[in-house]
Scaffold this motif. Sequence first.
Motif, PDB file in Angstrom:
ATOM      1  N   ILE A   1     -28.050  86.343 -40.733  1.00  0.00           N
ATOM      2  CA  ILE A   1     -27.822  85.744 -42.002  1.00  0.00           C
ATOM      3  C   ILE A   1     -26.583  86.163 -42.343  1.00  0.00           C
ATOM      4  CG2 ILE A   1     -28.658  85.372 -44.422  1.00  0.00           C
ATOM      5  CD1 ILE A   1     -31.445  86.070 -43.520  1.00  0.00           C
ATOM      6  N   TYR A   2     -25.547  85.260 -42.504  1.00  0.00           N
ATOM      7  CA  TYR A   2     -24.283  85.734 -42.476  1.00  0.00           C
ATOM      8  C   TYR A   2     -23.566  85.144 -44.145  1.00  0.00           C
ATOM      9  CZ  TYR A   2     -18.992  85.800 -42.408  1.00  0.00           C
ATOM     10  OH  TYR A   2     -17.581  86.044 -42.537  1.00  0.00           O
ATOM     11  N   ALA A   3     -23.329  86.069 -44.873  1.00  0.00           N
ATOM     12  CA  ALA A   3     -22.801  85.900 -46.034  1.00  0.00           C
ATOM     13  C   ALA A   3     -21.282  85.886 -46.240  1.00  0.00           C
ATOM     14  CB  ALA A   3     -23.413  86.925 -47.212  1.00  0.00           C
ATOM     15  N   GLY A   4     -20.943  84.626 -46.410  1.00  0.00           N
ATOM     16  CA  GLY A   4     -19.272  84.410 -46.521  1.00  0.00           C
ATOM     17  C   GLY A   4     -19.093  84.412 -47.845  1.00  0.00           C
ATOM     18  N   GLU A   5     -17.804  84.604 -48.307  1.00  0.00           N
ATOM     19  CA  GLU A   5     -17.174  85.001 -49.730  1.00  0.00           C
ATOM     20  C   GLU A   5     -17.198  83.904 -50.608  1.00  0.00           C
ATOM     21  OE1 GLU A   5     -13.637  87.241 -49.706  1.00  0.00           O
ATOM     22  OE2 GLU A   5     -13.878  87.543 -47.460  1.00  0.00           O
ATOM     23  N   GLY A   6     -18.429  83.282 -50.910  1.00  0.00           N
ATOM     24  CA  GLY A   6     -18.651  82.282 -51.791  1.00  0.00           C
ATOM     25  C   GLY A   6     -17.793  80.960 -51.337  1.00  0.00           C
ATOM     26  N   SER A   7     -16.780  80.536 -51.954  1.00  0.00           N
ATOM     27  CA  SER A   7     -16.218  79.357 -51.501  1.00  0.00           C
ATOM     28  C   SER A   7     -15.424  79.445 -49.991  1.00  0.00           C
ATOM     29  CB  SER A   7     -15.050  79.059 -52.464  1.00  0.00           C
ATOM     30  OG  SER A   7     -14.078  80.147 -52.473  1.00  0.00           O
ATOM     31  N   LYS A   8     -15.516  80.590 -49.523  1.00  0.00           N
ATOM     32  CA  LYS A   8     -14.975  80.648 -48.250  1.00  0.00           C
ATOM     33  C   LYS A   8     -15.789  80.652 -47.079  1.00  0.00           C
ATOM     34  CE  LYS A   8     -10.808  83.610 -48.957  1.00  0.00           C
ATOM     35  NZ  LYS A   8     -10.039  85.017 -48.830  1.00  0.00           N
ATOM     36  N   LEU A   9     -17.030  80.422 -47.497  1.00  0.00           N
ATOM     37  CA  LEU A   9     -18.252  80.359 -46.464  1.00  0.00           C
ATOM     38  C   LEU A   9     -17.880  79.374 -45.269  1.00  0.00           C
ATOM     39  CD1 LEU A   9     -20.809  81.124 -45.434  1.00  0.00           C
ATOM     40  CD2 LEU A   9     -21.784  79.417 -46.678  1.00  0.00           C
ATOM     41  N   VAL A  10     -17.358  78.270 -45.726  1.00  0.00           N
ATOM     42  CA  VAL A  10     -17.036  77.190 -44.611  1.00  0.00           C
ATOM     43  C   VAL A  10     -16.044  77.873 -43.732  1.00  0.00           C
ATOM     44  CG1 VAL A  10     -16.273  74.970 -43.969  1.00  0.00           C
ATOM     45  CG2 VAL A  10     -17.783  75.297 -45.883  1.00  0.00           C
ATOM     46  N   THR A  11     -14.889  78.347 -44.258  1.00  0.00           N
ATOM     47  CA  THR A  11     -13.653  78.778 -43.612  1.00  0.00           C
ATOM     48  C   THR A  11     -13.991  79.805 -42.792  1.00  0.00           C
ATOM     49  OG1 THR A  11     -12.363  78.150 -45.597  1.00  0.00           O
ATOM     50  CG2 THR A  11     -11.376  79.498 -43.857  1.00  0.00           C
ATOM     51  N   ASN A  12     -14.767  80.850 -43.377  1.00  0.00           N
ATOM     52  CA  ASN A  12     -15.148  82.231 -42.482  1.00  0.00           C
ATOM     53  C   ASN A  12     -15.989  81.752 -41.526  1.00  0.00           C
ATOM     54  OD1 ASN A  12     -13.327  83.292 -44.321  1.00  0.00           O
ATOM     55  ND2 ASN A  12     -14.642  84.439 -45.185  1.00  0.00           N
ATOM     56  N   LEU A  13     -17.021  81.047 -41.675  1.00  0.00           N
ATOM     57  CA  LEU A  13     -17.954  80.836 -40.836  1.00  0.00           C
ATOM     58  C   LEU A  13     -17.603  79.804 -39.752  1.00  0.00           C
ATOM     59  CD1 LEU A  13     -21.120  81.512 -40.246  1.00  0.00           C
ATOM     60  CD2 LEU A  13     -21.918  79.981 -41.588  1.00  0.00           C
ATOM     61  N   SER A  14     -16.739  79.080 -39.998  1.00  0.00           N
ATOM     62  CA  SER A  14     -15.989  78.244 -38.982  1.00  0.00           C
ATOM     63  C   SER A  14     -15.315  79.111 -38.119  1.00  0.00           C
ATOM     64  CB  SER A  14     -15.180  76.862 -39.706  1.00  0.00           C
ATOM     65  OG  SER A  14     -15.879  76.126 -40.314  1.00  0.00           O
ATOM     66  N   ALA A  15     -14.468  79.873 -38.625  1.00  0.00           N
ATOM     67  CA  ALA A  15     -13.836  81.000 -37.691  1.00  0.00           C
ATOM     68  C   ALA A  15     -14.679  81.885 -36.754  1.00  0.00           C
ATOM     69  CB  ALA A  15     -12.959  81.861 -38.770  1.00  0.00           C
ATOM     70  N   LYS A  16     -15.806  82.005 -37.281  1.00  0.00           N
ATOM     71  CA  LYS A  16     -16.719  82.728 -36.378  1.00  0.00           C
ATOM     72  C   LYS A  16     -17.539  81.922 -35.356  1.00  0.00           C
ATOM     73  CE  LYS A  16     -17.393  86.762 -38.626  1.00  0.00           C
ATOM     74  NZ  LYS A  16     -16.969  88.168 -37.815  1.00  0.00           N
ATOM     75  N   LEU A  17     -17.678  80.554 -35.908  1.00  0.00           N
ATOM     76  CA  LEU A  17     -18.221  79.673 -34.894  1.00  0.00           C
ATOM     77  C   LEU A  17     -17.405  79.153 -33.710  1.00  0.00           C
ATOM     78  CD1 LEU A  17     -19.974  77.267 -37.318  1.00  0.00           C
ATOM     79  CD2 LEU A  17     -21.244  78.677 -35.538  1.00  0.00           C
ATOM     80  N   SER A  18     -16.141  79.213 -34.056  1.00  0.00           N
ATOM     81  CA  SER A  18     -14.931  78.887 -33.185  1.00  0.00           C
ATOM     82  C   SER A  18     -14.946  79.972 -32.000  1.00  0.00           C
ATOM     83  CB  SER A  18     -13.688  78.557 -33.812  1.00  0.00           C
ATOM     84  OG  SER A  18     -13.205  79.912 -34.117  1.00  0.00           O
ATOM     85  N   ASP A  19     -15.672  81.209 -32.203  1.00  0.00           N
ATOM     86  CA  ASP A  19     -15.437  82.312 -31.282  1.00  0.00           C
ATOM     87  C   ASP A  19     -16.616  82.598 -30.550  1.00  0.00           C
ATOM     88  OD1 ASP A  19     -13.261  83.901 -30.386  1.00  0.00           O
ATOM     89  OD2 ASP A  19     -14.626  85.581 -31.067  1.00  0.00           O
ATOM     90  N   ILE A  20     -17.686  81.734 -30.682  1.00  0.00           N
ATOM     91  CA  ILE A  20     -18.774  81.813 -29.979  1.00  0.00           C
ATOM     92  C   ILE A  20     -19.064  80.209 -29.231  1.00  0.00           C
ATOM     93  CG2 ILE A  20     -19.724  83.627 -31.509  1.00  0.00           C
ATOM     94  CD1 ILE A  20     -21.868  81.457 -32.449  1.00  0.00           C
ATOM     95  N   ASP A  21     -20.202  80.192 -28.546  1.00  0.00           N
ATOM     96  CA  ASP A  21     -20.698  79.167 -28.207  1.00  0.00           C
ATOM     97  C   ASP A  21     -21.652  78.546 -29.042  1.00  0.00           C
ATOM     98  OD1 ASP A  21     -21.212  76.773 -26.717  1.00  0.00           O
ATOM     99  OD2 ASP A  21     -21.863  77.803 -25.072  1.00  0.00           O
ATOM    100  N   PRO A  22     -21.108  77.451 -29.873  1.00  0.00           N
ATOM    101  CA  PRO A  22     -22.145  77.287 -30.986  1.00  0.00           C
ATOM    102  C   PRO A  22     -23.382  76.534 -30.166  1.00  0.00           C
ATOM    103  CG  PRO A  22     -20.285  76.326 -31.436  1.00  0.00           C
ATOM    104  CD  PRO A  22     -20.133  76.959 -30.162  1.00  0.00           C
ATOM    105  N   SER A  23     -23.063  75.656 -29.124  1.00  0.00           N
ATOM    106  CA  SER A  23     -24.606  74.936 -28.541  1.00  0.00           C
ATOM    107  C   SER A  23     -25.488  75.996 -28.070  1.00  0.00           C
ATOM    108  CB  SER A  23     -23.832  74.227 -27.542  1.00  0.00           C
ATOM    109  OG  SER A  23     -23.305  75.040 -26.352  1.00  0.00           O
ATOM    110  N   ALA A  24     -24.913  77.387 -27.890  1.00  0.00           N
ATOM    111  CA  ALA A  24     -25.988  78.262 -27.362  1.00  0.00           C
ATOM    112  C   ALA A  24     -27.104  78.549 -28.470  1.00  0.00           C
ATOM    113  CB  ALA A  24     -25.459  79.557 -26.950  1.00  0.00           C
ATOM    114  N   LEU A  25     -26.883  78.199 -29.594  1.00  0.00           N
ATOM    115  CA  LEU A  25     -27.773  78.448 -30.753  1.00  0.00           C
ATOM    116  C   LEU A  25     -28.895  77.445 -30.713  1.00  0.00           C
ATOM    117  CD1 LEU A  25     -25.079  78.885 -33.748  1.00  0.00           C
ATOM    118  CD2 LEU A  25     -26.649  80.572 -32.930  1.00  0.00           C
TER     119      LEU A  25
END
Lengths: 262, 393
Positions: free
Chosen positions: A77-101
Amino acid sequence: MVDRRYALIGVEGNHDQAFLCKILHKCLGFSKFDGKISELDTFWRKFVPIFPSDSGRLYMRLDTPSILHTNEISVAIYAGEGSKLVTNLSAKLSDIDPSALLAFGIVADADKHSPDKVAENYHAGFNEFFPDFPSKPGVLTESSPRLGLYVLPDNSNQGVLDTLLYHCGKSAYPEFMQRAESYIDQFSQEEIQGIGWKPFDREKAIIATVASVLKPGKTNTVSITDNNWVCSETVAAIPELNSITSFLNELLAVKTADSTAL
Amino acid sequence: MRKLESIHFHQFRGIRDLHLENLGQVNLLVGINNSGKTSVLEGLSIYCHPLDLREWLKIARQREQENRFNQAPILDSIQWLFPKLLSHEDKDDQPETGMLIIEGNGSYPVKKLQASYEVIEGLRISERKRRRNSVHSEQGDVQIEQDEDEVPEIHKGIDLHLEIYADSGQLTFLDATPTLIQDFQLWEDDYTGKLPSSGHLNLKTSIVTPSSHRSEINQVKLLSGASFQNFKVDIISLLQQIDPGIIDIEILLPPDSIASRPNPNTYIRHEKSGLAPLSTFGDGVRRLLHIALKLASVRGGILLIDELEVTIHTEALQESFKWLVQWCKQLDVQLFATTHSLEAVDALIKATESESDLVLHRLEPKGTHTRVVRHDWSRLKLLREELGQEVRW
């Protein structure tokens, strides 16, 4: 040994993070990861931040996710910084293989916009990784990975986590809640304006008052974790809490003895 | 448009189905050991010299350069550029074959290189013997020995078939028929100098390996070229990042040089040690000079650096990389570099300032392909500087 599957859920703040942890732990049978890096599932290694980061902000909170697991599923459960959730979580997703989820979900709130508008924003925000990400609140897409969006408090009305906790408190601590409300209601409109309350700050103040009585000197997150805002009784009594618990149950495709009762 | 906007290694050496998309001015390749980073550099070099088999051999032997006296035979070296198919081992009755395919896009006219080989055997007089006999004949040696040596023997060779698809003139490549087809026959005893070496369709590239700064072949020639381009002053400022005492670089004849066979060497004028041969300086100075000279030699082309951070002290990384990026832009050079160093990644983020300046590609080998995670500058900056995330694996 069964191969463990992985799910990632993004939330907007620490209170939401503690709330979801409590539901997963108390209602859906998940165990908590104890925070020892030697026991961290390697899949989540990329979510361990390095301190100090290069931002120059030494007091910045580290965004280590809360991790819970069963034998089959590990959930971060990842807590982004409020309005930055999309930006920060997108950066995280870009660095893993999202299809593995196994599953990816967002639990947001509707403090400034309607749940429909919130859903549209998240749909657009995660389109790069998940074109099928729901554009409506409360919807679960049974794709691979499974995708879901829940907008607090109930997918239809505006509000925040505390709107839902208010109902939970009325059920679990009715006397304390009544006294807290009486206390908060003593503040005049002029005083409230002077302090500068925003929408839903009344509910937040009431919850914080009771949390402070239940856990003096501690934060709301500690009270959410340790007290009975979320428990089998409140899940049974509060439809909104039952609804988000069922949503998480379906998102994670959990099959436990506890979850079948939902 | 860049020289290369994208590149797709269908199959080359050990890599399969690897796409590098939206390439930048500086492209940083990261990944675990054996993920194919160096192979990508080698593949790029081959792709940019589609008809230059001497360059192919040079690239094929690049990893052996520390061991010049024990190099693999020519055929083996060339064949190792092709993916090894396990099925060969099962089929004794069929000739060994191989195929490499690299496809790209950008202003460089070559869009696809497809090469295949088949192992052959043939009766022929050894090239080496032919040469030796020719020398013997000139010297009037015994005729009988020469006749015996001229008996043909069975030799191993390969039929190499090249197909090149390229934009030509106003015509754009449409993936129909090859623009150019060439067939070569290479034999196990061929001399390197005998290999076909056409510069047709070449794009200037140069590889800097972790140790190539130590073998100073062509260093003087490169430096002369750099001086010619009024580049020397800037190279000196780069070297001053490592050693502020460096004043000048000069090409001089050593004091014991023989007048009939002059052997000019590179010297550095230093405020403390005076004039001293480059070889007496540390690896940092030598490698930065090497990188700078190679950069100048590929104006309008591509520079390939294996292990970018090697020999450069972490404190000097950022300024050195700033210099490198600035000159890559000025000389219109596209840079591809590998690294294992997070400090190098961070220094490059600081040395660049826009989306297209820097792209990080992380290679992740999977069963049948290599997955590539691409981070442009802004996302990389967010990941590293705001979120403190590991990006090398």
